[in-house]
Design a protein around this motif. Structure first.
Motif, PDB file in Angstrom:
ATOM      1  N   TRP A   1       0.855  -1.183   0.000  1.00 28.00           N
ATOM      2  CA  TRP A   1       0.000   0.000   0.000  1.00 28.00           C
ATOM      3  C   TRP A   1       0.888   1.228   0.000  1.00 28.00           C
ATOM      4  CZ3 TRP A   1      -0.036   3.462   4.119  1.00 28.00           C
ATOM      5  CH2 TRP A   1       0.450   2.995   5.331  1.00 28.00           C
ATOM      6  N   GLY A   2       0.329   2.286  -0.511  1.00 26.37           N
ATOM      7  CA  GLY A   2       1.112   3.506  -0.611  1.00 26.37           C
ATOM      8  C   GLY A   2       0.282   4.724  -0.289  1.00 26.37           C
ATOM      9  N   GLU A   3       0.970   5.754   0.123  1.00 28.52           N
ATOM     10  CA  GLU A   3       0.310   7.022   0.414  1.00 28.52           C
ATOM     11  C   GLU A   3       1.120   8.133  -0.234  1.00 28.52           C
ATOM     12  OE1 GLU A   3      -1.798   9.151   4.150  1.00 28.52           O
ATOM     13  OE2 GLU A   3       0.174   8.300   4.535  1.00 28.52           O
ATOM     14  N   LEU A   4       0.409   9.005  -0.925  1.00 30.50           N
ATOM     15  CA  LEU A   4       1.010  10.193  -1.523  1.00 30.50           C
ATOM     16  C   LEU A   4       0.426  11.397  -0.809  1.00 30.50           C
ATOM     17  CD1 LEU A   4       2.636  11.690  -3.738  1.00 30.50           C
ATOM     18  CD2 LEU A   4       0.578  11.569  -5.144  1.00 30.50           C
ATOM     19  N   VAL A   5       1.298  12.227  -0.245  1.00 28.16           N
ATOM     20  CA  VAL A   5       0.852  13.438   0.458  1.00 28.16           C
ATOM     21  C   VAL A   5       1.412  14.636  -0.310  1.00 28.16           C
ATOM     22  CG1 VAL A   5       0.920  14.754   2.609  1.00 28.16           C
ATOM     23  CG2 VAL A   5       0.831  12.252   2.678  1.00 28.16           C
ATOM     24  N   VAL A   6       0.518  15.566  -0.653  1.00 31.70           N
ATOM     25  CA  VAL A   6       0.905  16.794  -1.342  1.00 31.70           C
ATOM     26  C   VAL A   6       0.641  17.945  -0.383  1.00 31.70           C
ATOM     27  CG1 VAL A   6       0.542  18.253  -3.368  1.00 31.70           C
ATOM     28  CG2 VAL A   6       0.184  15.774  -3.532  1.00 31.70           C
ATOM     29  N   MET A   7       1.658  18.783  -0.149  1.00 31.93           N
ATOM     30  CA  MET A   7       1.472  19.866   0.821  1.00 31.93           C
ATOM     31  C   MET A   7       2.393  21.042   0.523  1.00 31.93           C
ATOM     32  SD  MET A   7       3.409  18.361   4.128  1.00 31.93           S
ATOM     33  CE  MET A   7       4.331  16.898   3.752  1.00 31.93           C
TER      34      MET A   7
ATOM     35  N   ALA B   1       7.488  26.440  -1.013  1.00 33.54           N
ATOM     36  CA  ALA B   1       7.740  25.137  -1.621  1.00 33.54           C
ATOM     37  C   ALA B   1       6.538  24.207  -1.488  1.00 33.54           C
ATOM     38  CB  ALA B   1       8.955  24.482  -0.973  1.00 33.54           C
ATOM     39  N   ILE B   2       6.363  23.373  -2.508  1.00 33.34           N
ATOM     40  CA  ILE B   2       5.368  22.302  -2.472  1.00 33.34           C
ATOM     41  C   ILE B   2       6.138  20.989  -2.395  1.00 33.34           C
ATOM     42  CG2 ILE B   2       5.236  22.215  -5.005  1.00 33.34           C
ATOM     43  CD1 ILE B   2       2.308  21.349  -4.702  1.00 33.34           C
ATOM     44  N   THR B   3       5.638  20.068  -1.588  1.00 32.21           N
ATOM     45  CA  THR B   3       6.312  18.785  -1.400  1.00 32.21           C
ATOM     46  C   THR B   3       5.365  17.655  -1.745  1.00 32.21           C
ATOM     47  OG1 THR B   3       7.693  19.689   0.356  1.00 32.21           O
ATOM     48  CG2 THR B   3       7.482  17.306   0.281  1.00 32.21           C
TER      49      THR B   3
ATOM     50  N   GLU C   1       9.379   2.355   2.177  1.00 35.15           N
ATOM     51  CA  GLU C   1      10.228   3.169   1.311  1.00 35.15           C
ATOM     52  C   GLU C   1       9.617   4.557   1.273  1.00 35.15           C
ATOM     53  OE1 GLU C   1      10.591   1.420  -2.597  1.00 35.15           O
ATOM     54  OE2 GLU C   1      10.206  -0.547  -1.738  1.00 35.15           O
ATOM     55  N   ASP C   2      10.381   5.554   1.573  1.00 32.56           N
ATOM     56  CA  ASP C   2       9.890   6.928   1.562  1.00 32.56           C
ATOM     57  C   ASP C   2      10.721   7.765   0.609  1.00 32.56           C
ATOM     58  OD1 ASP C   2       7.952   6.408   3.535  1.00 32.56           O
ATOM     59  OD2 ASP C   2       9.416   6.729   5.120  1.00 32.56           O
ATOM     60  N   HIS C   3      10.036   8.573  -0.163  1.00 29.93           N
ATOM     61  CA  HIS C   3      10.692   9.541  -1.050  1.00 29.93           C
ATOM     62  C   HIS C   3       9.987  10.867  -0.894  1.00 29.93           C
ATOM     63  CE1 HIS C   3      13.330   6.934  -3.432  1.00 29.93           C
ATOM     64  NE2 HIS C   3      12.397   6.015  -3.278  1.00 29.93           N
ATOM     65  N   SER C   4      10.715  11.926  -1.075  1.00 28.59           N
ATOM     66  CA  SER C   4      10.140  13.258  -0.970  1.00 28.59           C
ATOM     67  C   SER C   4      10.709  14.116  -2.094  1.00 28.59           C
ATOM     68  CB  SER C   4      10.485  13.855   0.394  1.00 28.59           C
ATOM     69  OG  SER C   4       9.880  15.099   0.541  1.00 28.59           O
ATOM     70  N   HIS C   5       9.825  14.764  -2.826  1.00 27.69           N
ATOM     71  CA  HIS C   5      10.240  15.672  -3.901  1.00 27.69           C
ATOM     72  C   HIS C   5       9.687  17.044  -3.599  1.00 27.69           C
ATOM     73  CE1 HIS C   5      10.085  11.823  -6.481  1.00 27.69           C
ATOM     74  NE2 HIS C   5      11.277  11.963  -5.924  1.00 27.69           N
ATOM     75  N   GLN C   6      10.518  18.050  -3.741  1.00 25.18           N
ATOM     76  CA  GLN C   6      10.119  19.411  -3.401  1.00 25.18           C
ATOM     77  C   GLN C   6      10.311  20.325  -4.605  1.00 25.18           C
ATOM     78  OE1 GLN C   6      12.243  21.620  -0.177  1.00 25.18           O
ATOM     79  NE2 GLN C   6      10.447  20.958   0.957  1.00 25.18           N
ATOM     80  N   TYR C   7       9.331  21.216  -4.815  1.00 22.24           N
ATOM     81  CA  TYR C   7       9.376  22.150  -5.937  1.00 22.24           C
ATOM     82  C   TYR C   7       9.171  23.568  -5.420  1.00 22.24           C
ATOM     83  CZ  TYR C   7       8.707  17.845  -8.541  1.00 22.24           C
ATOM     84  OH  TYR C   7       8.851  16.573  -9.030  1.00 22.24           O
TER      85      TYR C   7
ATOM     86  N   GLY D   1       3.751  13.825 -13.587  1.00 21.63           N
ATOM     87  CA  GLY D   1       4.967  13.053 -13.338  1.00 21.63           C
ATOM     88  C   GLY D   1       5.019  12.474 -11.937  1.00 21.63           C
ATOM     89  N   GLU D   2       4.599  13.253 -10.952  1.00 20.50           N
ATOM     90  CA  GLU D   2       4.603  12.764  -9.564  1.00 20.50           C
ATOM     91  C   GLU D   2       3.605  11.618  -9.380  1.00 20.50           C
ATOM     92  OE1 GLU D   2       6.438  13.254  -6.849  1.00 20.50           O
ATOM     93  OE2 GLU D   2       7.740  14.700  -7.827  1.00 20.50           O
ATOM     94  N   LEU D   3       2.414  11.737  -9.969  1.00 19.17           N
ATOM     95  CA  LEU D   3       1.421  10.657  -9.871  1.00 19.17           C
ATOM     96  C   LEU D   3       1.931   9.391 -10.565  1.00 19.17           C
ATOM     97  CD1 LEU D   3      -1.864  12.666 -10.436  1.00 19.17           C
ATOM     98  CD2 LEU D   3      -1.164  11.523  -8.327  1.00 19.17           C
ATOM     99  N   GLN D   4       2.544   9.540 -11.736  1.00 19.36           N
ATOM    100  CA  GLN D   4       3.094   8.380 -12.440  1.00 19.36           C
ATOM    101  C   GLN D   4       4.225   7.738 -11.649  1.00 19.36           C
ATOM    102  OE1 GLN D   4       4.134  10.039 -16.253  1.00 19.36           O
ATOM    103  NE2 GLN D   4       2.201   9.407 -17.159  1.00 19.36           N
ATOM    104  N   PHE D   5       5.096   8.551 -11.083  1.00 24.29           N
ATOM    105  CA  PHE D   5       6.212   8.029 -10.292  1.00 24.29           C
ATOM    106  C   PHE D   5       5.684   7.246  -9.091  1.00 24.29           C
ATOM    107  CE2 PHE D   5       9.395   8.613  -6.885  1.00 24.29           C
ATOM    108  CZ  PHE D   5      10.468   7.981  -7.481  1.00 24.29           C
TER     109      PHE D   5
END
Length: 140
Positions: A56-62, A68-70, A88-94, A107-111
């Protein structure tokens, strides 16, 4: 103060024009295919949780900082099939100083979905070959 309003406006515009439509399309596909999922919002965050077999996975957008958006990706593998539970945790910031292109959300949803589905299909186990012996010959 004016800069902060620009950052907030860029965040809201990005959510409305890119993240929400992308999540909505993904939710429609999951609903149509009976995939267990949940989407929720609170404060300035959006969370999407998806359950696939033993993963299972969780994507949090904030808006994690004022400018910055993460996108936080959390993938959990659990159950006997995988041995001990793992995460496994990954974090991308823009940067929100300028408007973000819509392709960032896609891209984030596909990743996220690729990482979630990555381990679901396993090849058949390879035969155990004792040391010094050759593998059996395949059909000629």
């Amino acid at each position: 103060m004016e800069r902060q309003q620009d950052y907030n406006r860029n965040y809201v515009d990005f959510l409305k024009n890119a993240v929400f439509p992308g999540v909505d399309a993904l939710v429609q596909v999951m609903s149509k295919n009976g995939i267990v999922h949940r989407v929720s919002t609170w404060g300035n965050q959006l969370s999407m949780r998806i359950h696939l077999a033993w993963r299972w996975g969780e994507l949090v957008v904030m808006q994690s900082h004022e400018d910055a958006i993460t996108f936080e990706h959390h993938i959990i593998t659990e159950g006997e099939k995988r041995g001990d539970d793992s995460a496994e945790d990954h974090s991308h910031q823009y940067d929100l100083k300028d408007e973000l292109p819509l392709t960032v959300a896609i891209g984030e949803l596909q990743f996220f979905m690729t990482r979630l589905a990555l381990d679901l299909v396993e090849p058949p186990p390879e035969p155990e070959i004792p040391p010094g012996e050759a593998p059996p010959a395949g059909p000629a």
